[in-house]
Design an enzyme around this catalytic site. Structure first.
Site: not given
Lengths: 253, 77
Positions: A144, A157, A161, A190, A192
């Site tokens: 990411s 997060y 990453k 993105i 999703t």
């Protein structure tokens, strides 16, 4: 003329195959001629994806990849059924949005297990000659932009990453002599289910701020999947240890 | 939970020096920012087992309104 992005005669394992990006990777790899082994927890969703793809070229494997102790058996079984592995995409991942003071160690550990450690454990197993195609192998980790850039509320997060990005480089250097290339792909937001959940769980002003920072707009899963196809194909045979940024200009700002 | 317990716990969660009342407006709090909403969501989940989302905070401005969002039946007074 031959297709430079062909994945004919390649067998590719994809984790997180029921997620937005993972599913798109499965479809695009299959379209390029690869045999795909799809790992995910939700068997129904896996079966739906299997229907979309030519079933002869698709093997689904319902499994929770954070059961590290069982991963070798899983790899052994899929290799036994589908042959040696020439590509791997670690697309499994999740995100939490929390202030730092609420980001306690178990939350970070939970994200690290799925986003980071499970991927490296599978990659480690795939370095073994008994499991991999010795001519050429390519591993792609979905990272990411937050692996190299910060974002409020994303401590766990970002840690997970960031570790992917540097782990990829360490692997790339050690595995070059074994004809294994290792790279990451770093999307920004993105379209999703995961990003929709994100937008549900962040304040409105943060959402507007995030959208403003994507000069080319929000990306589609295919934008990421096709970057993976490139890194899996022999066309990228001279590329290893990179983080391919697919972010619509997010990190250029 | 009583009102006074709720107010003390919330004050502690938000690390506010001034005493909170039901009429306190979130935006008037010194350290209140977008992360505070996420913090309050965790606080409510942990204390009331109720999951709110950030969208629900768009229409509230006072602690009384937050209490109504949590559900008045969760309070003893």
């Amino acid at each position: 003329m031959s297709n430079p992005f062909s994945l004919e005669n390649k067998t590719i394992i994809i984790t997180g195959a029921t997620g937005g990006i993972g599913k798109s990777c499965a479809n695009e790899c299959a379209k390029m001629g690869a045999k795909v082994i799809l790992i995910g927890r939700n068997i129904q969703k896996l079966q739906e994806i299997e229907k979309e793809i030519n079933s002869e070229k698709c093997l689904i494997f319902p499994f929770d990849i954070t059961n590290f102790d069982e991963l070798e058996n899983v790899v052994q079984e899929v290799v036994g059924r589908f042959g040696k592995i020439s590509g791997f995409i670690h697309a499994a991942g999740k995100e939490v949005v929390l202030p730092i003071k609420n980001t306690k160690t178990p939350i970070i550990e939970d994200l690290l297990k799925l986003n980071t450690l499970a991927g490296f454990e599978i990659a480690r197993l795939l370095t073994l000659k008994k499991f991999r195609d010795e001519k050429m192998c390519s591993f792609v980790f979905i990272s990411s932009v937050m692996g190299s850039l910060g974002e409020p509320g994303h401590l766990a997060y970002c840690i997970s990453k960031g570790a992917v990005n540097t782990g990829v480089k360490a692997m790339a250097l050690e595995l070059a002599k074994s004809n294994i290339r290792v790279n990451s792909v770093s999307p920004a937001i993105i379209q999703t289910e995961m990003s929709e959940n994100l937008f549900q769980n962040i304040p409105e002003e943060s959402k507007i701020e995030i959208l403003k920072r994507h000069p080319l707009g929000i990306g589609n899963p295919e934008d990421v999947a096709l970057a993976c196809v490139y890194l899996l194909s022999d066309t990228s045979k001279y590329i290893t240890g990179i983080d391919l940024i697919v972010d619509g200009g997010y990190s250029a700002l | 939970m009583t009102n006074s317990e709720f107010l003390v716990k919330l004050q502690d969660e938000l690390e506010e020096e001034n005493t909170l009342t039901l009429d306190t407006k979130f935006k008037e709090l010194e350290g209140y920012d977008s992360m505070s909403i996420l913090s309050i969501i965790v606080f409510i989940d942990e204390n009331f087992n109720k999951k709110l989302n950030t969208q629900q905070f768009k229409d509230i401005s006072t602690i009384q309104e937050l209490k109504e969002l949590i559900g008045l039946d969760n309070f003893e007074d």
